[in-house]
Design an enzyme around this catalytic site. Structure first.
Site, PDB file in Angstrom:
ATOM      1  N   LYS A 207       0.838  -1.193   0.000  1.00 39.49           N
ATOM      2  CA  LYS A 207       0.000   0.000   0.000  1.00 39.49           C
ATOM      3  C   LYS A 207       0.879   1.251   0.000  1.00 39.49           C
ATOM      4  CE  LYS A 207      -3.719  -2.002   2.856  1.00 39.49           C
ATOM      5  NZ  LYS A 207      -4.864  -1.845   1.950  1.00 39.49           N
ATOM      6  N   ARG A 281      -9.941 -11.993   2.576  1.00 39.77           N
ATOM      7  CA  ARG A 281     -10.749 -13.130   2.132  1.00 39.77           C
ATOM      8  C   ARG A 281     -10.014 -14.451   2.296  1.00 39.77           C
ATOM      9  NH1 ARG A 281     -11.111 -10.291  -3.603  1.00 39.77           N
ATOM     10  NH2 ARG A 281     -10.952  -8.572  -2.121  1.00 39.77           N
TER      11      ARG A 281
END
Length: 431
Positions: A207, A281
């Site tokens: 990020k 996930r």
């Protein structure tokens, strides 16, 4: 000036010198919150935020006009990461002090976890603090185990292990059993699953600095389902419930998982890693399979899962997903009854195939910025591969509203706690 700063609620207009549309006015004792017939709980929350911004550290709510929800709205506006309490609720015919105390207990813990630094709230500490918190509410009814590090591989919890293996702090899975029945063979009425990424660098799909700054909040799902269970316990739920927190730090090192890796899950599903920043996930898949193994007819998972959900519903709503449309509609209604906004986004069986891979059954995302179009639905589609009963009895909450990067007129910066009451009400109504 009174010893305590008193806040009262009134439907009378403020004195002219405060301005005709003023929500707040002040007198020698404290403040008055002025409501018109069109005002909402949001107005009261904003008043709480305004009072806190005056540097006032403690208030006492007084008067017969307050009810349970108006007091809670004021509290939510008043508190901040530096000031987790400071509101004395008033006891009157319209207010339920036990409910307010239950909400406050859960909210304080949730804010401590989500606003806490990644140095203090790391995978094993999050799991331990969650277990201790629930155990403190029902010590005779709670047992738990923490599966840690390489022991995850022995249980075939491959996703949690892979995401967390790049950190020196080992990943863990908390399995907590709340069983008030006294029968160790009692059926599990519901299972809760929470994403507990205590810090998310994005891994090798790193990020930018500004996007990483608030990633201590990426365990918001774990905090939210734990708080939801805490509220349900304090409200007197008498069903057996299991809690699974999937906890890891997503960091870069020579041991970290990489783009192009292929994971083989316990149910045989193979997953190609095309984005190491789509890690939530991957850990939730393990938690959902563990929840499915309990035989629980109701499975609720919560996660700060996708930026796409934020784009779709903003920061005032949480997003709901499920193949069980009736359940999703019910959860939306429960959220409304608990004054927490939630909105369903699309999920169909075919969303499972929206992240194709040439090398595995599926990829964990699309190799596009933000996962491409429909990213939140595609993430939910990925999760649906790991739930039992073709998704019946399962609902996924993407927590777009659980954290505020910056303070505003309604919220201080940081955790909001939005979602915990929805989880609690769903347990009460459906478990």
């Amino acid at each position: 000036m009174a010893d305590k700063f008193i806040v009262r609620l009134t439907d009378q207009a403020p004195a002219a010198h405060w301005g005709g549309n003023a929500t707040l006015s002040y007198d020698q004792d404290g403040a008055l919150v002025h409501l018109s017939e069109h005002d909402t709980l949001k107005t009261i929350q904003k008043a709480g935020r305004s009072v806190a911004q005056q540097g006032i550290l403690a208030v006492e709510l007084q008067g017969d006009a307050w009810c349970t929800e108006s007091q809670w709205a004021f509290y939510q506006g008043f508190v901040s990461p530096k000031q987790l309490d400071g509101v004395t609720f008033c006891d009157n015919a319209q207010s339920d002090l036990a409910e307010l105390q239950a909400l406050k207990t859960a909210a304080i813990w949730t804010r401590q976890m989500i606003n806490g630094t990644a140095e203090d709230i790391y995978p094993e500490s999050l799991a331990g603090k969650a277990a201790e918190f629930i155990q403190s509410l029902a010590p005779e009814h709670v047992s738990y185990q923490i599966i840690k590090g390489n022991a995850l591989l022995e249980h075939q919890w491959i996703g949690i292990h892979e995401v967390g293996r790049g950190s020196e702090r080992p990943p863990v899975l908390l399995e907590l059993d709340f069983n008030p029945t006294g029968n160790e063979d009692a059926p599990v009425a519901a299972a809760l699953v929470g994403k507990g990424i205590t810090f998310d660098s994005g891994g090798y799909s790193i990020k930018p600095s500004e996007g990483m700054l608030t990633m201590k909040c990426d365990m918001g799902g774990a905090a939210t389902v734990t708080a939801g269970l805490a509220i349900a316990i304090q409200r007197g739920i008498d069903k057996r419930i299991k809690l699974f927190l999937c906890c890891a730090e997503n960091l870069i090192s020579g041991h970290a998982y990489k783009l192009g890796d292929i994971l083989t899950y316990k149910n045989g599903t193979t997953v190609e890693i095309v984005n190491t920043d789509a890690e939530g996930r991957l850990v939730l898949a393990d938690g959902l399979m563990a929840a499915g193994e309990t035989g629980a007819p109701l499975i609720i998972d919560a996660a700060t899962l996708t930026g796409a959900a934020l784009v779709a519903v903003g920061q005032e709503y949480n997003a709901l997903f499920g193949l069980d449309k009736e359940l999703v509609n019910d959860v939306q209604q429960f959220a409304q009854e608990e004054f927490e906004a939630a909105w369903p986004l699309p999920l169909e069986k075919w969303h499972q195939n929206n992240c194709p891979s040439a090398y595995a059954d599926t990829a964990n995302s699309r190799a596009q910025k933000g996962g491409g179009f429909g990213g939140a639905s595609n993430a939910a589609g990925f999760l649906s591969r790991f739930v039992p009963n073709e998704g019946q009895g399962w609902v996924h909450i993407d927590l777009a509203a659980s954290f505020q990067n910056n303070a505003g007129s309604q919220w201080a910066s940081g955790a909001t706690t939005l979602g915990m009451r929805t989880v609690a009400r769903t347990l009460q109504a459906k478990a």
